[in-house]
Design a protein around this motif. Structure first.
Motif, PDB file in Angstrom:
ATOM      1  N   ASP A  30     -16.249 -88.431 -40.904  1.00 39.13           N
ATOM      2  CA  ASP A  30     -16.823 -87.180 -40.391  1.00 39.13           C
ATOM      3  C   ASP A  30     -16.194 -86.030 -41.176  1.00 39.13           C
ATOM      4  OD1 ASP A  30     -18.563 -88.272 -38.483  1.00 39.13           O
ATOM      5  OD2 ASP A  30     -16.878 -88.597 -37.121  1.00 39.13           O
ATOM      6  N   ALA A  31     -16.954 -85.530 -42.125  1.00 43.32           N
ATOM      7  CA  ALA A  31     -16.412 -84.531 -43.054  1.00 43.32           C
ATOM      8  C   ALA A  31     -15.933 -83.289 -42.293  1.00 43.32           C
ATOM      9  CB  ALA A  31     -17.491 -84.155 -44.061  1.00 43.32           C
ATOM     10  N   THR A  32     -14.827 -82.728 -42.766  1.00 36.97           N
ATOM     11  CA  THR A  32     -14.270 -81.554 -42.085  1.00 36.97           C
ATOM     12  C   THR A  32     -15.001 -80.282 -42.513  1.00 36.97           C
ATOM     13  OG1 THR A  32     -12.589 -81.569 -43.814  1.00 36.97           O
ATOM     14  CG2 THR A  32     -11.960 -82.463 -41.663  1.00 36.97           C
ATOM     15  N   LYS A  33     -15.655 -80.347 -43.691  1.00 39.22           N
ATOM     16  CA  LYS A  33     -16.479 -79.190 -44.085  1.00 39.22           C
ATOM     17  C   LYS A  33     -17.738 -79.683 -44.796  1.00 39.22           C
ATOM     18  CE  LYS A  33     -15.835 -77.261 -48.580  1.00 39.22           C
ATOM     19  NZ  LYS A  33     -16.034 -78.480 -49.349  1.00 39.22           N
ATOM     20  N   LEU A  34     -18.787 -78.909 -44.678  1.00 37.69           N
ATOM     21  CA  LEU A  34     -20.054 -79.297 -45.323  1.00 37.69           C
ATOM     22  C   LEU A  34     -20.568 -78.141 -46.176  1.00 37.69           C
ATOM     23  CD1 LEU A  34     -21.768 -81.076 -42.299  1.00 37.69           C
ATOM     24  CD2 LEU A  34     -20.935 -82.171 -44.386  1.00 37.69           C
ATOM     25  N   PRO A  35     -21.199 -78.416 -47.312  1.00 38.42           N
ATOM     26  CA  PRO A  35     -21.329 -79.746 -47.893  1.00 38.42           C
ATOM     27  C   PRO A  35     -19.966 -80.274 -48.344  1.00 38.42           C
ATOM     28  CG  PRO A  35     -22.063 -78.070 -49.459  1.00 38.42           C
ATOM     29  CD  PRO A  35     -21.768 -77.357 -48.177  1.00 38.42           C
ATOM     30  N   VAL A  36     -19.855 -81.585 -48.319  1.00 38.04           N
ATOM     31  CA  VAL A  36     -18.566 -82.204 -48.639  1.00 38.04           C
ATOM     32  C   VAL A  36     -18.426 -82.352 -50.155  1.00 38.04           C
ATOM     33  CG1 VAL A  36     -19.437 -84.585 -48.437  1.00 38.04           C
ATOM     34  CG2 VAL A  36     -17.062 -84.103 -47.926  1.00 38.04           C
ATOM     35  N   SER A  37     -17.230 -82.038 -50.662  1.00 41.09           N
ATOM     36  CA  SER A  37     -17.028 -82.209 -52.109  1.00 41.09           C
ATOM     37  C   SER A  37     -15.944 -83.240 -52.377  1.00 41.09           C
ATOM     38  CB  SER A  37     -16.716 -80.865 -52.784  1.00 41.09           C
ATOM     39  OG  SER A  37     -15.498 -80.399 -52.325  1.00 41.09           O
ATOM     40  N   GLU A  38     -15.859 -83.659 -53.623  1.00 40.50           N
ATOM     41  CA  GLU A  38     -15.025 -84.796 -54.007  1.00 40.50           C
ATOM     42  C   GLU A  38     -13.548 -84.563 -53.705  1.00 40.50           C
ATOM     43  OE1 GLU A  38     -17.340 -83.318 -55.729  1.00 40.50           O
ATOM     44  OE2 GLU A  38     -18.605 -84.741 -56.795  1.00 40.50           O
ATOM     45  N   SER A  39     -13.132 -83.283 -53.667  1.00 39.34           N
ATOM     46  CA  SER A  39     -11.714 -83.008 -53.427  1.00 39.34           C
ATOM     47  C   SER A  39     -11.397 -82.922 -51.924  1.00 39.34           C
ATOM     48  CB  SER A  39     -11.324 -81.694 -54.114  1.00 39.34           C
ATOM     49  OG  SER A  39     -12.215 -80.688 -53.695  1.00 39.34           O
ATOM     50  N   ASP A  40     -12.405 -83.032 -51.076  1.00 41.11           N
ATOM     51  CA  ASP A  40     -12.173 -82.985 -49.627  1.00 41.11           C
ATOM     52  C   ASP A  40     -11.537 -84.294 -49.154  1.00 41.11           C
ATOM     53  OD1 ASP A  40     -13.150 -80.441 -49.394  1.00 41.11           O
ATOM     54  OD2 ASP A  40     -15.199 -81.071 -48.958  1.00 41.11           O
ATOM     55  N   PRO A  41     -10.871 -84.230 -47.972  1.00 37.79           N
ATOM     56  CA  PRO A  41     -10.190 -85.445 -47.489  1.00 37.79           C
ATOM     57  C   PRO A  41     -11.162 -86.595 -47.200  1.00 37.79           C
ATOM     58  CG  PRO A  41      -9.752 -83.550 -46.053  1.00 37.79           C
ATOM     59  CD  PRO A  41     -10.711 -83.086 -47.088  1.00 37.79           C
ATOM     60  N   THR A  42     -10.653 -87.802 -47.341  1.00 42.08           N
ATOM     61  CA  THR A  42     -11.435 -88.988 -46.977  1.00 42.08           C
ATOM     62  C   THR A  42     -10.844 -89.581 -45.696  1.00 42.08           C
ATOM     63  OG1 THR A  42     -10.012 -90.241 -48.459  1.00 42.08           O
ATOM     64  CG2 THR A  42     -12.174 -89.642 -49.312  1.00 42.08           C
ATOM     65  N   MET A  43     -11.709 -90.040 -44.825  1.00 45.70           N
ATOM     66  CA  MET A  43     -11.252 -90.680 -43.584  1.00 45.70           C
ATOM     67  C   MET A  43     -12.315 -91.678 -43.146  1.00 45.70           C
ATOM     68  SD  MET A  43      -8.860 -91.065 -41.463  1.00 45.70           S
ATOM     69  CE  MET A  43      -7.703 -89.742 -41.813  1.00 45.70           C
ATOM     70  N   PRO A  44     -12.327 -92.868 -43.811  1.00 47.01           N
ATOM     71  CA  PRO A  44     -13.379 -93.850 -43.528  1.00 47.01           C
ATOM     72  C   PRO A  44     -13.443 -94.203 -42.047  1.00 47.01           C
ATOM     73  CG  PRO A  44     -11.927 -94.596 -45.308  1.00 47.01           C
ATOM     74  CD  PRO A  44     -11.347 -93.327 -44.789  1.00 47.01           C
ATOM     75  N   LYS A  45     -14.672 -94.373 -41.547  1.00 52.10           N
ATOM     76  CA  LYS A  45     -14.857 -94.698 -40.131  1.00 52.10           C
ATOM     77  C   LYS A  45     -15.276 -96.145 -39.900  1.00 52.10           C
ATOM     78  CE  LYS A  45     -16.894 -91.963 -37.058  1.00 52.10           C
ATOM     79  NZ  LYS A  45     -18.024 -91.181 -36.488  1.00 52.10           N
ATOM     80  N   SER A  46     -15.640 -96.864 -40.965  1.00 51.06           N
ATOM     81  CA  SER A  46     -16.083 -98.255 -40.791  1.00 51.06           C
ATOM     82  C   SER A  46     -15.284 -99.149 -41.743  1.00 51.06           C
ATOM     83  CB  SER A  46     -17.575 -98.382 -41.117  1.00 51.06           C
ATOM     84  OG  SER A  46     -17.788 -98.094 -42.487  1.00 51.06           O
ATOM     85  N   PHE A  47     -15.325-100.454 -41.468  1.00 49.39           N
ATOM     86  CA  PHE A  47     -14.657-101.404 -42.384  1.00 49.39           C
ATOM     87  C   PHE A  47     -15.267-101.278 -43.776  1.00 49.39           C
ATOM     88  CE2 PHE A  47     -14.243-103.424 -38.145  1.00 49.39           C
ATOM     89  CZ  PHE A  47     -12.860-103.420 -38.080  1.00 49.39           C
ATOM     90  N   TYR A  48     -16.571-101.120 -43.799  1.00 45.87           N
ATOM     91  CA  TYR A  48     -17.296-100.950 -45.065  1.00 45.87           C
ATOM     92  C   TYR A  48     -16.712 -99.795 -45.879  1.00 45.87           C
ATOM     93  CZ  TYR A  48     -21.229 -99.187 -47.926  1.00 45.87           C
ATOM     94  OH  TYR A  48     -22.019 -98.701 -48.941  1.00 45.87           O
ATOM     95  N   ALA A  49     -16.536 -98.659 -45.205  1.00 42.32           N
ATOM     96  CA  ALA A  49     -16.064 -97.454 -45.906  1.00 42.32           C
ATOM     97  C   ALA A  49     -14.622 -97.609 -46.387  1.00 42.32           C
ATOM     98  CB  ALA A  49     -16.207 -96.245 -44.985  1.00 42.32           C
ATOM     99  N   VAL A  50     -13.816 -98.327 -45.612  1.00 47.01           N
ATOM    100  CA  VAL A  50     -12.430 -98.597 -46.043  1.00 47.01           C
ATOM    101  C   VAL A  50     -12.458 -99.371 -47.368  1.00 47.01           C
ATOM    102  CG1 VAL A  50     -10.333 -99.923 -45.496  1.00 47.01           C
ATOM    103  CG2 VAL A  50     -11.432 -98.547 -43.729  1.00 47.01           C
ATOM    104  N   GLY A  51     -13.355-100.348 -47.429  1.00 40.02           N
ATOM    105  CA  GLY A  51     -13.456-101.162 -48.646  1.00 40.02           C
ATOM    106  C   GLY A  51     -13.885-100.344 -49.850  1.00 40.02           C
ATOM    107  N   LYS A  52     -14.826 -99.438 -49.641  1.00 41.07           N
ATOM    108  CA  LYS A  52     -15.296 -98.597 -50.758  1.00 41.07           C
ATOM    109  C   LYS A  52     -14.163 -97.697 -51.251  1.00 41.07           C
ATOM    110  CE  LYS A  52     -19.543 -99.936 -51.216  1.00 41.07           C
ATOM    111  NZ  LYS A  52     -19.990-100.590 -52.430  1.00 41.07           N
ATOM    112  N   LEU A  53     -13.414 -97.144 -50.297  1.00 38.44           N
ATOM    113  CA  LEU A  53     -12.312 -96.250 -50.688  1.00 38.44           C
ATOM    114  C   LEU A  53     -11.206 -97.040 -51.395  1.00 38.44           C
ATOM    115  CD1 LEU A  53     -11.285 -93.347 -50.653  1.00 38.44           C
ATOM    116  CD2 LEU A  53     -10.217 -93.813 -48.441  1.00 38.44           C
TER     117      LEU A  53
END
Ligand SMILES: NC(=O)c1ccc[n+]([C@@H]2O[C@H](COP(=O)([O-])OP(=O)(O)OC[C@H]3O[C@@H](n4cnc5c(N)ncnc54)[C@H](O)[C@@H]3O)[C@@H](O)[C@H]2O)c1
Length: 309
Positions: free
Chosen positions: A125-148
């Motif tokens: 859940d992005a902390t600001k929109l639109p989200v840019s590459e330098s913004d924090p990452t916080m994966p919410k699913s197992f899938y997203a953890v794997g991508k990160l």
């Protein structure tokens, strides 16, 4: 023509097959590895050399005979956030271990370019929109953890002299998308349901929103990533526009005009509420912007899906 040798993993799937088709059209040799879990043999373009199996399996990788590739496009993977909850270990093997095995292969064989299909899901859940590459990452699913995790492995492998490009794909859609997989691809799921049952079951609020990027724009980005001017890094691949679930439903129901009704049920675990991307870094580096608007792309996709046997 300067013909090259490429490996495209996931080349029996939606994005990988579209990319492989274009690379072949451009006169290159293309090897494909795919385990056909969500992909289809019919998607493998004619002329590609196909190896069936898991990318994380060293015995499958051995079938490449340690040959040199000008670039590896690692696109294969378990592609659904929802499905990653069924078996997180399998998701990790398909999405993380596969990346490591292929990066190791690149080092061993002198391949200097590795392009990866990452995902906007890494932001959570992005902390600001639109989200840019330098913004924090916080994966919410197992899938997203794997991508990160894969993105970080790519970064570390840069120290071995490999150019690595992680493309954070937003919602990719379009002609050729899997209309039988009702657990991956928001636009394709709604469209498939409307065509099959005159009913769309929406998992979660219709106020949720996404950023849709058309398949031809995505294929172009993968190919442009090969250019020497594109440095190692992470890039948002988006259209930069916010499309509400309700906008998608309206467009589909208007275009089909078949009395489709909508049912809303609980959301799936790990689902992001709303996200759209900032494309400033992408545009500055690649020198172009993605072209196809959601409305135009979706109308093309609906026409294709209606006539599909
Ligand atoms: N479609 C999107 O909106 C989107 C968005 C962000 C990221 N991505 C990523 O892009 C990639 C392609 O997605 P897609 O939409 O084409 O999905 P897809 O499911 O059509 O393609 C994935 C392909 O990988 C194959 N595969 C899965 N696990 C494998 C493994 N362990 N070894 C070998 N092959 C395997 C599948 O059989 C399939 O052909 C995926 O990695 C996905 O996570 C897609």
């Amino acid at each position: 023509m300067n013909s090259k040798n490429y490996l495209v993993t996931g080349g029996a799937g939606f994005i990988g097959s579209a990319l492989a088709t274009q690379l072949l059209k451009d006169g290159n040799t293309v090897y494909i590895i795919d385990n056909l879990s969500t992909g289809y043999l019919e998607n493998v373009p004619q002329g590609a050399i196909f190896i069936e199996g898991n990318c994380e399996d060293e015995s499958v990788i051995e079938k490449l005979n340690a040959q040199f590739f000008d670039a590896i496009f690692h696109i294969a993977g378990q592609s659904s956030g929802e499905v990653s909850y069924d078996n997180p270990v399998l998701d990790m093997q398909a999405n993380v271990q596969s990346t490591l095995v292929l990066l190791k292969y690149a080092v061993q064989t002198g391949c200097k370019t590795f392009i990866y299909a990452s995902s906007m899901s890494v932001y959570g859940d992005a902390t600001k929109l639109p989200v840019s590459e330098s913004d924090p990452t916080m994966p919410k699913s197992f899938y997203a953890v794997g991508k990160l995790a894969s993105e970080h492995y790519l970064r570390i492998y840069q120290t071995f002299g490999i150019k690595t490009v992680a493309l954070r794909l937003f919602n990719v859609y379009g002609v050729g998308q899997n209309m039988n997989n009702l657990r991956q691809g928001m636009a394709s799921i709604y469209l498939a349901q409307a065509l099959q049952n005159n009913k769309i079951v929406v998992k979660g609020s219709t106020d949720r929103f996404r950023d849709f990027v058309y398949i031809s724009d995505v294929v172009r980005t993968f190919i442009e990533s090969l250019k020497i001017e594109i440095p190692s890094g992470i890039y948002n691949v988006c259209y930069g526009d916010k499309t509400l679930v309700s906008d998608i439903l309206n467009l589909i129901t208007q275009q089909l005009n078949n009395g489709t009704h909508i049912e809303i049920i609980d959301s799936t675990p790990g689902d992001q509420f709303g996200i759209y991307g900032d494309y400033e870094k992408f545009e500055k580096t690649f020198g172009f912007k993605n072209e196809i608007s959601f409305r135009n792309g979706m109308i093309e996709m609906i026409d294709w899906a209606k006539n599909k046997k």
